[in-house]
Write an enzyme that holds these catalytic residues in place. Structure first.
Site, short mmCIF file in Angstrom:
data_model
loop_
_atom_site.label_atom_id
_atom_site.label_comp_id
_atom_site.label_asym_id
_atom_site.label_seq_id
_atom_site.Cartn_x
_atom_site.Cartn_y
_atom_site.Cartn_z
N SER A 265 -17.66 -0.71 29.25
CA SER A 265 -18.47 -1.90 29.35
C SER A 265 -19.95 -1.54 29.12
CB SER A 265 -18.24 -2.59 30.69
OG SER A 265 -18.78 -3.90 30.69
N ASP A 340 -10.46 -9.54 25.23
CA ASP A 340 -11.54 -9.24 26.19
C ASP A 340 -12.27 -10.54 26.55
OD1 ASP A 340 -13.93 -8.32 27.49
OD2 ASP A 340 -13.58 -6.36 26.58
N HIS A 372 -10.80 -7.37 29.41
CA HIS A 372 -11.85 -6.36 29.58
C HIS A 372 -11.39 -5.18 30.42
CE1 HIS A 372 -15.97 -5.02 29.30
NE2 HIS A 372 -16.10 -4.97 30.61
#
Length: 394
Positions: A265, A340, A372
């Site tokens: 991330s 995601d 995600h």
């Protein structure tokens, strides 16, 4: 920027909330009718979180002893007298009442033990010690942990070095730098990290050193350190990673040709910057679900730290990984889920196009229909296998 992590609790007469008005995050007591504000806590350290309000006491965790130790404490709301529960490791309140509190206490090598305390933080009984898990962990190879404040010139960064208990004389070890680097977040915390900690131990068994890093922009060290990245996300964070790589390469047991970086991330974004803009300091980079250009991320988060592309065009341009594709010389593993729901896969697609346009070879793998977190059934295990094989290759 305005920090949205501030918390508030109240009783019949007073509001207790956190604020960084002193330069550090502290708790303030405000009268509903007088509007008078009084500092409940103070000092050159941060309150990490308010854990609860009960029995005339406000409970919270703080970084008074060090940014990596999240210490549980309370302050009496009448005289502000403070008492700490732990000085080492990290504690969290699971539940509390007027008389009793249940807390978890852990450190990097020990899973949480759950204890019953009085409201004065005196131990009454251990509810769960997790002895079976501790027995299993004791059979794994021993590792040493070293918390360091690395001096990078005009500032220091908190790091945690994990390595074999005994280093082979004359050997040089490949190194993995692990980071997240997002605003206000910390990875260098002396607490149990579950799956991640076990993966670190596996890598160490395979001959790696693991270095966890909290660069500029992260939490636990006051407002100035945290907000230094305002309007220029990624630039100072990735620079700190490069400087840490340079510092670590000066250690006799580090293989200077095998310093690698991992991130997911925001951490994947910083890994991608390190693989491109700072590639001379990194042999390999693992970038999972990264933001590549802040124009592709949601506005509630992005504009808090970057303002808009119209008001801060230079910040958006210089923070974009796409600006540095031609500089990438690190080996790169790029991973992303096609579903995601946080960092849209458009980011990785644009990165792929940019790298191909600059004739840069890299590995790109997508997880079909995964969000995600990239998990479910065998997915997370498969992901770590893929990353581990990439790191161990060559």
């Amino acid at each position: 920027y305005v920090d949205l992590d501030d918390e508030a609790f109240h009783d019949d007469k007073f509001l207790y909330l956190t604020s960084e008005q002193s330069g550090y995050k502290h708790i303030y007591k405000i009268g509903f009718f007088t509007n008078k504000s009084i500092a409940v806590t103070n000092g050159n350290w941060d309150v990490v979180s308010i854990e609860g309000l009960a029995g005339g006491k406000i409970y919270y965790t703080h970084t008074k002893f060090h940014s990596y130790a999240h210490t549980l404490a309370f302050s009496d709301v009448s005289n502000f007298k403070m008492r700490d529960y732990n000085r080492e490791g990290s504690a969290k309140v699971m539940t509390l009442s007027e008389k009793y509190i249940i807390v978890s206490l852990s450190n990097l090598l020990s899973p949480p033990s759950y204890q019953l305390l009085s409201n004065n933080l005196d131990s009454i009984k251990i509810l769960l010690a997790q002895n079976d898990l501790m027995d299993k962990l004791s059979k794994l190879s021993e590792i040493s942990t070293e918390f360091l404040d690395i001096d990078l010139g005009d500032h220091t960064v908190s790091t945690l070095v994990l390595k074999p208990k005994i280093l082979k004389q004359g050997s040089r070890y490949p190194t993995l730098i692990y980071q997240y680097s997002g605003p206000g977040y910390q990875v260098v915390v002396d607490e149990w990290k579950s799956t991640t900690a076990l993966w670190f131990r596996y890598l160490i068994d395979k001959g790696f050193i693991v270095v966890m890093v909290d660069p500029r922009g992260t939490g636990g060290r006051g407002e100035a350190f945290k907000k230094s990245t305002y309007l220029r996300l990624g630039l100072l964070e990735s620079e700190d990673m490069a400087l840490v790589s340079k510092k670590m390469s000066q250690r006799s047991y580090i293989d200077t040709n095998q310093i690698n970086i991992f991130g997911w991330s925001f951490g994947g974004y910083v890994s991608a910057l390190c693989a491109s803009k700072w590639s001379r300091y990194f042999n390999k980079a693992v970038s999972i679900a990264p933001v590549i250009d802040w124009r592709y991320y949601d506005n509630i988060y992005t504009e808090r730290y970057m303002q808009t592309p119209q008001t801060n065009p230079k910040g958006y341009d210089t923070s974009s990984v796409l600006k540095y594709c031609d500089l990438m010389n690190s080996k790169l593993l790029l991973l992303h889920g096609t579903a995601d729901d946080n960092v849209h896969i458009q980011n990785s697609y644009q990165f792929q196009k940019c790298l191909m346009a600059n004739n840069k070879l890299f590995d790109f793998f997508v997880f079909t229909d995964k969000n995600h977190s990239i998990y479910g059934r065998n997915t997370r295990y498969y992901l770590y296998r893929k990353v581990t094989d990439f790191l161990l290759k060559n």
